[in-house]
Every structure is written in structure tokens, then in C-alpha cells.
Design an enzyme around this catalytic site. Structure first.
Site, PDB file in Angstrom:
ATOM      1  N   GLY A  25      -0.725  -9.866  -7.577  1.00 23.60           N
ATOM      2  CA  GLY A  25      -1.705  -8.794  -7.624  1.00 23.60           C
ATOM      3  C   GLY A  25      -1.359  -7.855  -8.768  1.00 23.60           C
ATOM      4  O   GLY A  25      -0.655  -8.241  -9.707  1.00 23.60           O
ATOM      5  N   CYS A  26      -1.846  -6.639  -8.720  1.00 26.30           N
ATOM      6  CA  CYS A  26      -1.495  -5.656  -9.748  1.00 26.30           C
ATOM      7  C   CYS A  26       0.023  -5.534  -9.799  1.00 26.30           C
ATOM      8  O   CYS A  26       0.667  -5.239  -8.797  1.00 26.30           O
ATOM      9  CB  CYS A  26      -2.132  -4.303  -9.430  1.00 26.30           C
ATOM     10  SG  CYS A  26      -1.693  -3.014 -10.626  1.00 26.30           S
ATOM     11  N   PHE A  27       0.605  -5.754 -10.971  1.00 25.02           N
ATOM     12  CA  PHE A  27       2.056  -5.907 -11.040  1.00 25.02           C
ATOM     13  C   PHE A  27       2.858  -4.615 -10.950  1.00 25.02           C
ATOM     14  O   PHE A  27       4.083  -4.650 -10.827  1.00 25.02           O
ATOM     15  CB  PHE A  27       2.478  -6.681 -12.287  1.00 25.02           C
ATOM     16  CG  PHE A  27       1.843  -6.252 -13.588  1.00 25.02           C
ATOM     17  CD1 PHE A  27       1.481  -4.942 -13.859  1.00 25.02           C
ATOM     18  CD2 PHE A  27       1.591  -7.210 -14.576  1.00 25.02           C
ATOM     19  CE1 PHE A  27       0.916  -4.574 -15.064  1.00 25.02           C
ATOM     20  CE2 PHE A  27       1.035  -6.864 -15.799  1.00 25.02           C
ATOM     21  CZ  PHE A  27       0.686  -5.538 -16.041  1.00 25.02           C
TER      22      PHE A  27
END
Length: 239
Positions: free
Chosen positions: A43-45
């Protein structure tokens, strides 16, 4: 006898030095062998990269872009990734497998990820570095089939396994994102509070206007810095 003893002692010292050097070299080689790498789409890192850094045995994490096999073009930018259906926001993990096994790291990956269904960019992916990692990842998925994360219901069935793709370290402002952003937000809130007069009762009236102006100016300067950082800090390199 004195000379003979000297040569014996000298020879013994050399043997000890060689032995110590051998032990040190062996230890260094062993430590290097213990340091392993893993790569995930989570996902968003920003947050997952930070969460994995808290795990015992994890040495470092890097936020980056991956997921395009045999890619040989220019390094992607954040904008390329956001407007693409091919790239994945990934996290490269360097860990000590004497402290943390790959199987345990997979469990940490599952708990830390923030995937979004239907999104390639924010997909849940295990990028296997070699055959052993692929076998371990598949076994982990098989053993945890039907498992759902208690906190938000994320299931293991959305996680896929892909071969390792070229990995590009993202722009520097993405690295340790929340560690840098939290104090910036706290500072901005404090300055806005000063600009609205929270310190007025503790300072001379003559200072009020200057304090308010200075606080507002610092907030604007901070915002400008963030925008300029994103505009000019565009270095993306393959690692």
C-alpha cells in the site's frame, strides 16, 4: 635457550594474530551472510516502511518503486507511479535473519501493510528474491489461507507473489516520511497558535504584532520548503 625462547614466543604471537584475523574474517563473512533482503508491496509506503523499522531484526527499510519486470527505461518518478497501472509502491527491507526469520517477517508484513483493493500502485505483493523466498511465501499463504487481520479485516487472499522486479529508491522526501512530517506538523500548529495570540498574555503588548507576523512568516516558509523539496528533490536511483 634465550634466543630459542624468543623465536617460539614470536612465532606464537604470529599464530595468535593469524588465528584472530581468521576468526574476525569468518565472523564478518557470517554477519554478511546473515543480512538478507526482502521486498514487498504494502500500500502507501510511508507508514509500512516506518512500522517495519520497529521490528527487532530489521536493519533498515527503503521506500521505492517496483513491479515492472525487465524495466530498462528512465527511473520512474512519483508522478509516473501515480498515473500508471504498472508500478507498485514498494518497501525494501534489510534484515538480520539470525534475529528475524523470513517467515516471521512475512507475518510482520501482513500486519503492517495498508493495501487498497483494485489498485496496482497500492497492492499487497510479496516480491520473491529467489526460489527459497518464493517457496516460503507460498507456504506462508497456504498456512494462513482464510486469515483476516483483526484490526480492519484485510485478508491474506488479496496478497500475491511475484518475481523480484527492478527496485528504485524513491525521492528522498518519501524516506522516513512520518518521522520528518510529525515534527513539522507540530511546529506549524505551535506557530499558528502563536500567530492567533496564545502567548499574548505572557508577552509585552509591544511584541504582539511582531510575534504574530513572525509566526505566520515561519509557517509560510515551512510550506514553501515542503513544496520546493518535492519540486527539486527528484533523485530516484535503482538499488
Amino acid at each position: 635457550p634465550g634466543a630459542h625462547g624468543f623465536f617460539i614466543r614470536h612465532s606464537t604471537r604470529r599464530q595468535d594474530a593469524v588465528a584472530a584475523s581468521t576468526i574476525k574474517a569468518t565472523t564478518t563473512t557470517t554477519r554478511r551472510q546473515a543480512v538478507q533482503q526482502a521486498t514487498f508491496g504494502m500500500g502507501c509506503f510511508w507508514k509500512p516502511a516506518e512500522e517495519l523499522q520497529k521490528v527487532d531484526g530489521v536493519i533498515s527499510t527503503v521506500a521505492g518503486y517496483t513491479g515492472v519486470p525487465d524495466y530498462e527505461g528512465k527511473p520512474p518518478t512519483y508522478e509516473n507511479v501515480c498515473f500508471s497501472r504498472n508500478w507498485v509502491e514498494g518497501v525494501r527491507v534489510v534484515y538480520d535473519d539470525e534475529q528475524l526469520s523470513y517467515d516471521d517477517l512475512l507475518q510482520e508484513f501482513f500486519q503492517a501493510q495498508e493495501p487498497k483493493l483494485g489498485s496496482r500502485q497500492y497492492a499487497s505483493i510479496i516480491f520473491a528474491h529467489d526460489r527459497q523466498q518464493r517457496q516460503s511465501a507460498q507456504q506462508w499463504l497456504d498456512d494462513n489461507a482464510g486469515t483476516v487481520r483483526d484490526s480492519d479485516g484485510v485478508p491474506t487472499r488479496i496478497t500475491t507473489i511475484e518475481p523480484l522486479s527492478p527496485f528504485y529508491r524513491a525521492e528522498n522526501y518519501h524516506q522516513d516520511y512520518w518521522a520528518k512530517t510529525r515534527p513539522r506538523i507540530a511546529g506549524a500548529v505551535a506557530l499558528l497558535a502563536i500567530s492567533t495570540g496564545i502567548l499574548d498574555q505572557f508577552t509585552p503588548v509591544a511584541w504582539h504584532a511582531s510575534l504574530h507576523t513572525a509566526a505566520n512568516a515561519l509557517v509560510l516558509a515551512g510550506c514553501a520548503y515542503v513544496l520546493l523539496e518535492r519540486k527539486f528533490d527528484t533523485n530516484v536511483v535503482q538499488i
